[in-house]
Design an enzyme around this catalytic site. Structure first.
Site, mmCIF file in Angstrom:
data_model
loop_
_atom_site.group_PDB
_atom_site.id
_atom_site.type_symbol
_atom_site.label_atom_id
_atom_site.label_comp_id
_atom_site.label_asym_id
_atom_site.label_seq_id
_atom_site.Cartn_x
_atom_site.Cartn_y
_atom_site.Cartn_z
ATOM 1 C CG HIS A 1 -13.599 2.960 3.293
ATOM 2 N ND1 HIS A 1 -14.410 3.885 3.925
ATOM 3 C CD2 HIS A 1 -12.338 3.241 3.670
ATOM 4 C CE1 HIS A 1 -13.660 4.694 4.642
ATOM 5 N NE2 HIS A 1 -12.387 4.338 4.502
ATOM 6 C CD GLU B 1 -9.505 -1.972 3.989
ATOM 7 O OE1 GLU B 1 -9.712 -1.084 3.167
ATOM 8 O OE2 GLU B 1 -9.170 -1.745 5.162
ATOM 9 C CG ASN C 1 -1.851 1.104 1.343
ATOM 10 O OD1 ASN C 1 -1.771 2.042 0.534
ATOM 11 N ND2 ASN C 1 -2.748 1.063 2.310
ATOM 12 N NE ARG D 1 -10.795 11.900 5.436
ATOM 13 C CZ ARG D 1 -10.752 10.658 4.967
ATOM 14 N NH1 ARG D 1 -11.641 10.250 4.085
ATOM 15 N NH2 ARG D 1 -9.832 9.824 5.387
ATOM 16 N NE ARG E 1 -6.310 1.436 0.186
ATOM 17 C CZ ARG E 1 -6.352 2.558 0.881
ATOM 18 N NH1 ARG E 1 -5.264 3.040 1.410
ATOM 19 N NH2 ARG E 1 -7.491 3.179 1.036
#
Ligand code: ADP
Length: 390
Positions: A172, A377, A7, A233, A84
């Site tokens: 996601h 993941e 990743n 956020r 990823r």
């Protein structure tokens, strides 16, 4: 098969070596602060130690991963690399990495400016450092490509969708896909006849509605800023707030970007922290900012679950995952309480154990199913990689 999952972010490279047969991670770690001092941390079968490699660029970071895997006697057993990728643009499923795929990822840099160049560079470095290994790209957006136009279009002039690709992409996706498949397996349900809502709640958070294993709606949009209130956020806000702030304080685009991405959410509301552990503890001790941040987080989440539920004919299970979803009994309890209209009732004891020993179930008997399912993941990236290279 042993798969190296990479990743590559703007200043970090995370890695894991996954055995797809046992579904275990044999080794994992990360290189942080690429471009600064490049600190390497790892956990492996041979030892657990911190290394200090100099990693000024992604190339050195990927080669540090290789050196570490050599030390662990793993390199020669690795058969493929899975990457990823945050934004997949047009891609609707995982893809074998070719020069065309790398060029396309670079071409959509504007969609995710911090991530896409790092992903493309990471793939090029991995090609040089592991020249014999096939590579696969697994996109966070791909799972959401089944959404119908009524769910992915924004109410702005259509030409911006046609010309600039402005639409809801969702993120996601790997996590939503993984936990929805797990839910079907755990409940022994036919994946082609199951309606689920999945809530991935971490530093970034999103909810998806999944009809017969296909995503039909999700809360994140053109970017991962849309939808739920998150750690730092804002989630969805009235866009006119930005015009107001620009006019009143003279804020430019970069200032506004920082405000809604880094200074908002739990942190901005509480004035205390972006970390849900700190927020729930402080809220229980009477901290007013933490209380309001927790209430807004849970209320927005419940409201979004109620909204996306309308794209399903029924809900067979509501699944919580991610750092908050898997660990915060307080958040899940408050959300299920807010969802009384849909019939949800929490079982306090099952919920306080995060659904362990109850097949993930945290709802009371004879009420709609709510579950906790840990996401993985890396495993799904490794399984997709195996499927494409075999
Ligand atoms: P990321 O999105 O970066 O992968 P994670 O999925 O690890 O993040 O989630 C991080 C969030 O999970 C943080 O807000 C953290 O406080 C929260 N979290 C982790 N453990 C707990 C816990 N035991 N109780 C409440 N929140 C938790």
């Amino acid at each position: 098969m042993l798969v190296l999952v990479l990743n590559c972010g703007s200043s970090s490279v995370k890695f894991a070596v996954i055995n797809t047969a046992s579904k275990e991670a044999l080794s994992s770690g990360l290189v942080e602060n690429i471009g600064v001092n490049g600190h390497f941390k790892a956990k492996g079968p041979v030892d657990n130690q911190d290394y200090n490699f100099d990693c000024p660029t992604h190339a050195e970071a990927v080669s540090a991963v290789q050196k570490y895997l050599d030390d662990q006697n793993l390199t020669s057993s690795i058969e493929a690399i899975g990457h990823r990728v945050v934004h997949g643009g047009k891609y609707i499923r995982s893809e074998k990495v070719t020069q065309d795929v790398i060029d396309y990822i670079r071409s959509i840099t504007l969609f995710a400016p911090l991530h896409e160049p790092a992903h493309a560079t990471g793939m090029e470095c991995a090609k040089k450092i592991f020249p014999t290994l096939p590579q696969v790209a697994v996109f966070d957006t791909a799972f959401h490509q089944t959404m119908p136009p009524k769910a992915y279009l924004y109410g702005i002039p259509y030409e911006y969708y046609e010309k600039d690709g402005i639409r809801r992409y969702g993120f996601h996706g790997t996590s939503h896909r993984f936990v929805s498949a797990e839910a079907c397996r755990m409940l022994e349900r036919n994946p082609d006849d199951t309606c689920l809502i999945t809530a991935h709640l971490g530093n970034g958070s999103s909810c998806s509605a999944i009809l017969n294993s296909e995503c039909v709606d999700t809360t994140m949009g053109f970017t991962p800023l849309d939808g739920l209130v998150m750690g730092t956020r804002s989630g969805s806000i009235d866009p006119a707030i930005l015009f107001f702030l620009a006019k009143k304080y003279g804020y430019d685009v970069d200032r506004l970007d920082k405000l809604v991405n880094k200074e908002s959410g739990l942190l901005g509301l509480s004035g205390l922290s972006n970390d849900m552990r700190t927020i729930t503890k402080a809220a229980s001790e009477g901290h007013a900012g933490a209380r309001i941040a927790l209430d807004v987080f849970c209320f927005r989440l419940s409201r979004c679950i109620g909204g996306i539920a309308m794209s399903l004919p029924r809900i067979d299970a509501l699944v919580f995952t991610g750092g908050i979803g898997e660990n915060s009994a307080a958040v899940r309890e408050q959300v299920l309480h807010n969802l009384q209209l849909l019939g949800y009732r929490v079982d306090t004891e099952k919920n306080s154990c995060n659904g362990k020993n109850t097949n993930g179930i945290i709802s009371s008997d004879h009420t709609p199913l709510a579950m906790v399912i840990p996401t993985n993941e890396e495993l799904l990236i490794a399984l997709d990689t195996e499927a494409l290279v075999r």
